[in-house]
Design an enzyme around this catalytic site. Structure first.
Site, PDB file in Angstrom:
ATOM      1  N   HIS A   1      28.437  45.112  44.698  1.00 22.82           N
ATOM      2  CA  HIS A   1      29.421  44.098  44.272  1.00 22.82           C
ATOM      3  C   HIS A   1      30.841  44.535  44.599  1.00 22.82           C
ATOM      4  O   HIS A   1      31.192  45.696  44.434  1.00 22.82           O
ATOM      5  CB  HIS A   1      29.271  43.812  42.773  1.00 22.82           C
ATOM      6  N   PRO A   2      31.666  43.577  45.030  1.00 24.77           N
ATOM      7  CA  PRO A   2      33.069  43.903  45.307  1.00 24.77           C
ATOM      8  C   PRO A   2      33.863  43.980  43.999  1.00 24.77           C
ATOM      9  O   PRO A   2      33.439  43.419  42.986  1.00 24.77           O
ATOM     10  CB  PRO A   2      33.534  42.694  46.126  1.00 24.77           C
TER      11      PRO A   2
ATOM     12  N   GLU B   1      33.523  34.786  46.666  1.00 19.94           N
ATOM     13  CA  GLU B   1      34.839  34.148  46.797  1.00 19.94           C
ATOM     14  C   GLU B   1      34.933  32.915  45.893  1.00 19.94           C
ATOM     15  O   GLU B   1      35.938  32.707  45.208  1.00 19.94           O
ATOM     16  CB  GLU B   1      35.092  33.756  48.250  1.00 19.94           C
TER      17      GLU B   1
ATOM     18  N   GLU C   1      33.249  32.366  43.135  1.00 21.62           N
ATOM     19  CA  GLU C   1      33.282  32.790  41.733  1.00 21.62           C
ATOM     20  C   GLU C   1      34.655  33.330  41.359  1.00 21.62           C
ATOM     21  O   GLU C   1      35.211  32.977  40.314  1.00 21.62           O
ATOM     22  CB  GLU C   1      32.207  33.859  41.510  1.00 21.62           C
ATOM     23  N   GLN C   2      35.197  34.179  42.235  1.00 22.29           N
ATOM     24  CA  GLN C   2      36.489  34.791  41.913  1.00 22.29           C
ATOM     25  C   GLN C   2      37.592  33.730  41.880  1.00 22.29           C
ATOM     26  O   GLN C   2      38.477  33.771  41.023  1.00 22.29           O
ATOM     27  CB  GLN C   2      36.800  35.912  42.916  1.00 22.29           C
TER      28      GLN C   2
ATOM     29  N   PHE D   1      33.168  47.307  38.265  1.00 19.04           N
ATOM     30  CA  PHE D   1      33.057  46.448  37.084  1.00 19.04           C
ATOM     31  C   PHE D   1      32.469  45.110  37.515  1.00 19.04           C
ATOM     32  O   PHE D   1      33.050  44.426  38.352  1.00 19.04           O
ATOM     33  CB  PHE D   1      34.451  46.234  36.494  1.00 19.04           C
ATOM     34  N   VAL D   2      31.302  44.761  36.971  1.00 19.04           N
ATOM     35  CA  VAL D   2      30.670  43.491  37.340  1.00 19.04           C
ATOM     36  C   VAL D   2      30.613  42.597  36.102  1.00 19.04           C
ATOM     37  O   VAL D   2      30.164  43.014  35.034  1.00 19.04           O
ATOM     38  CB  VAL D   2      29.241  43.695  37.891  1.00 19.04           C
TER      39      VAL D   2
END
Ligand code: GUN
Length: 161
Positions: free
Chosen positions: A60-61, A78, A80-81, A112-113
């Site tokens: 995860h990024p 993208e 979601e963010q 952090f996810v």
């Protein structure tokens, strides 16, 4: 639905981890309800080795991180963010995210996810600060629970039944 169709359709549900869809494909039909597909895919993750689950978390990024700035996110991440307004941080919020991302990765060795779709930046920052206080095992489990939430939201967004 054939297994290869299942993999083509659901391979992106777990971030950079098509192996989850590959394991699930022989176990469930792709036209089943979201809940049924989601549970089978969750089981495939939960039954995978600890190394594989750690690699999944690490796939995860960061939230509002370098990959987001560089335009290198997957389409899903993208969406979601940006639904959480993470692409519209003030300079102060951006600096705060970078500091938290670094502190979190430094403590746990993974990003952090959090399932951020339709959350606010304030809610995310509050959760981030609070979870940074947890111990390794609690965060390992929480990260996987959040990843399962992300997967369910992605299945719904894909228009699975
Ligand atoms: N929550 C929803 N999508 C993502 C993502 O791509 N990365 C992280 N860290 N959390 C998420």
């Amino acid at each position: 639905m054939k297994e290869n169709e299942f993999i083509a359709r659901f391979g992106r549900i777990y971030e950079h981890s098509p192996w989850v869809a590959e394991k699930a494909a022989p176990l469930v039909d792709g036209s089943a309800d979201v809940d049924v597909i989601a549970r089978v895919m969750e089981d495939c993750v939960d039954n995978a080795s600890r190394e594989r689950r750690l690699a999944l978390i690490r796939a995860h990024p960061d939230l509002a991180g370098q990959a987001a700035v560089a335009g290198e996110l997957t389409v899903d991440s993208e969406t979601e963010q940006s639904s959480a307004g993470l692409d519209q941080c003030s300079p102060e919020e951006y600096v705060r995210f970078q500091a938290l991302n670094e502190a979190y990765r430094g403590k746990f060795g993974f990003p952090f996810v959090m399932a951020v779709r339709n959350k606010s930046r304030t809610e995310i920052l509050a959760a981030f600060e609070s979870r940074l206080e947890n111990d390794y095992d609690a965060e390992f489990e929480t990260a996987l629970l959040e990843i399962h939430k992300i997967a369910r939201l992605r299945l719904v967004a894909l228009g699975a039944n």
